[in-house]
Design an enzyme around this catalytic site. Structure first.
Site, mmCIF file in Angstrom:
data_model
loop_
_atom_site.group_PDB
_atom_site.id
_atom_site.type_symbol
_atom_site.label_atom_id
_atom_site.label_comp_id
_atom_site.label_asym_id
_atom_site.label_seq_id
_atom_site.Cartn_x
_atom_site.Cartn_y
_atom_site.Cartn_z
ATOM 1 N N LYS A 129 0.827 -1.205 0.000
ATOM 2 C CA LYS A 129 0.000 0.000 0.000
ATOM 3 C C LYS A 129 0.863 1.257 0.000
ATOM 4 C CE LYS A 129 -4.185 -2.131 1.653
ATOM 5 N NZ LYS A 129 -3.686 -3.507 1.543
ATOM 6 N N LYS A 164 -8.332 2.129 5.075
ATOM 7 C CA LYS A 164 -7.879 0.739 5.032
ATOM 8 C C LYS A 164 -6.616 0.546 5.853
ATOM 9 C CE LYS A 164 -6.056 1.586 0.338
ATOM 10 N NZ LYS A 164 -6.153 1.155 -1.067
ATOM 11 N N ARG A 214 -6.363 -5.145 -12.108
ATOM 12 C CA ARG A 214 -5.044 -5.702 -11.810
ATOM 13 C C ARG A 214 -4.241 -5.746 -13.116
ATOM 14 N NH1 ARG A 214 -2.735 -9.081 -8.230
ATOM 15 N NH2 ARG A 214 -3.445 -7.442 -6.790
ATOM 16 N N ARG A 229 -11.689 -6.208 -11.580
ATOM 17 C CA ARG A 229 -12.422 -6.929 -10.537
ATOM 18 C C ARG A 229 -13.566 -6.031 -10.093
ATOM 19 N NH1 ARG A 229 -6.996 -7.519 -7.327
ATOM 20 N NH2 ARG A 229 -6.941 -5.417 -8.194
ATOM 21 N N ARG A 237 -15.884 -3.100 -2.514
ATOM 22 C CA ARG A 237 -14.609 -3.766 -2.803
ATOM 23 C C ARG A 237 -14.727 -4.650 -4.038
ATOM 24 N NH1 ARG A 237 -14.004 -6.919 2.662
ATOM 25 N NH2 ARG A 237 -16.148 -7.376 2.043
ATOM 26 N N ASP A 277 -2.495 -2.167 -9.100
ATOM 27 C CA ASP A 277 -3.943 -2.020 -8.979
ATOM 28 C C ASP A 277 -4.316 -0.601 -9.368
ATOM 29 O OD1 ASP A 277 -4.094 -4.601 -8.140
ATOM 30 O OD2 ASP A 277 -4.502 -4.150 -6.038
ATOM 31 N N GLU A 285 -2.453 0.475 -5.538
ATOM 32 C CA GLU A 285 -1.527 -0.417 -4.843
ATOM 33 C C GLU A 285 -0.468 -0.915 -5.827
ATOM 34 O OE1 GLU A 285 -2.950 -3.668 -2.511
ATOM 35 O OE2 GLU A 285 -4.566 -2.505 -1.584
ATOM 36 N N ASN A 287 1.530 -4.390 -5.907
ATOM 37 C CA ASN A 287 1.613 -5.708 -5.284
ATOM 38 C C ASN A 287 2.880 -6.421 -5.742
ATOM 39 O OD1 ASN A 287 -1.292 -6.246 -3.990
ATOM 40 N ND2 ASN A 287 -1.541 -5.077 -5.873
#
Length: 320
Positions: A129, A164, A214, A229, A237, A277, A285, A287
């Site tokens: 994050k 978050k 993603r 997503r 979410r 993301d 984000e 990842n």
């Protein structure tokens, strides 16, 4: 190449969607021997004068092609990590203390000659994050703090916000607070543990309705399709673990701008595989621990992500 995968227990894999399994299957198709272990199997020992190398109890496996009993264990043995051509760290988050300690063992193995992907130091240096803070030109208004008053001021300025935890995964612990501020105090207390724990707050991005994308970047180069997503049933979410629907789609011009800017920078730091993301036009984000979505993108778009990954892995090992 002799490959060692450090991952969660094989028995927990859902092979129909598991990206690590997709990597294994493509590597096995090319004839690369596979071994696996869990982070708990790593160890280093010194006799007081001479130490190492970092070793693990590993399981040699072959793939069966069966959907259920998908692997066969052919041996269990002790092995030094440096004796493999590549070590792939694929342990799922959270990035907790044990994960942190594992990266130190992996970095020691690198000093001894092991080739680890993604590199241990790069895993530590890019918390998923917080890594976006290096690229403010691509992110929505964002606050990182443990102070309740700072969160309240951010909410007063931006109205509709997302809160978050920094160590969450799969959408866990994410809250939305709208203009009315309903339950803001309680949510802050839950996430910052009365001022002891840092959290992230971001201006809400309405484009989440079209999906949390993603984008996979392999060897610094983006895969041409992302997996959007899309939240379902009133959820905010989009994470697949939170019930989001995954829809593969070609990268937009903005997706490419973000991926092509970050990709070479992150690859140069030893991050062979990255999952960006993006919601709408904003990076949310980076990842690096165990990026997923290989299977969904490949199945829906026809682009073979695992092939691209093993190509990049072979090239990285050859260049090492």
């Amino acid at each position: 190449m002799k490959l060692l995968f450090i991952a969660d227990p094989l028995e927990s894999f859902k092979t129909y969607k598991d990206s690590t399994y997709a990597m294994m299957r493509e590597a096995a198709r090319r004839g690369h021997p596979l071994a696996v272990c869990e982070p708990r199997h790593l160890r280093w020992v010194s006799d007081g004068q001479v130490g190492g190398p970092v070793r693990a109890q590993v399981r040699d496996i072959t793939l069966t092609g069966d959907a259920d009993a998908w692997f066969r264990e052919t041996a269990v043995r002790e092995a030094a990590l440096r004796d493999f051509d590549a070590v792939l760290m694929r342990k799922d988050p959270p990035f907790d203390s044990e994960y942190f300690y594992a990266t130190h063992l992996l970095e020691q193995a690198e000093r001894e000659g092991a080739r680890v992907y993604n590199k241990a130091r790069a895993l530590r240096d890019h918390p998923e994050k917080l890594a976006i803070l290096e690229f403010p030109q691509f992110i929505t208004p964002t606050l990182v703090t443990r102070e309740a008053q700072a969160v309240r001021a951010f909410h007063a300025e931006h109205g509709d916000i997302i809160l978050k935890p920094l160590d969450g995964m799969g959408g866990m612990g994410i809250f939305r607070v709208k203009d009315d501020g309903l339950n803001l105090g309680s949510i802050i207390e839950t996430l910052n543990k009365d001022g002891v724990q840092t959290l992230m707050v971001q201006k809400f991005i309405p484009a989440i309705a079209q999906g949390d994308k993603r984008i996979l970047v392999i060897g610094g180069v983006p895969v041409p399709h992302a997996l959007a997503r899309i939240p379902q049933g009133g959820e905010v979410r989009g994470n697949l673990a939170a019930g989001g629907k995954g829809v593969a789609q070609p990268l937009t011009a903005r997706d490419r701008e973000i991926a092509e800017t970050l990709g070479p920078i992150l690859a140069a730091r030893g991050l062979l595989l990255v999952g960006l993301d993006v919601i709408g036009e904003q990076l949310t984000e980076i990842n690096v621990t165990s990026p997923t979505c290989f299977r969904e993108i490949s199945d829906q778009s026809g682009f073979d992500v695992a092939k691209r990954f093993v190509d990049a892995l072979e090239a990285a090992v050859a260049a090492a």
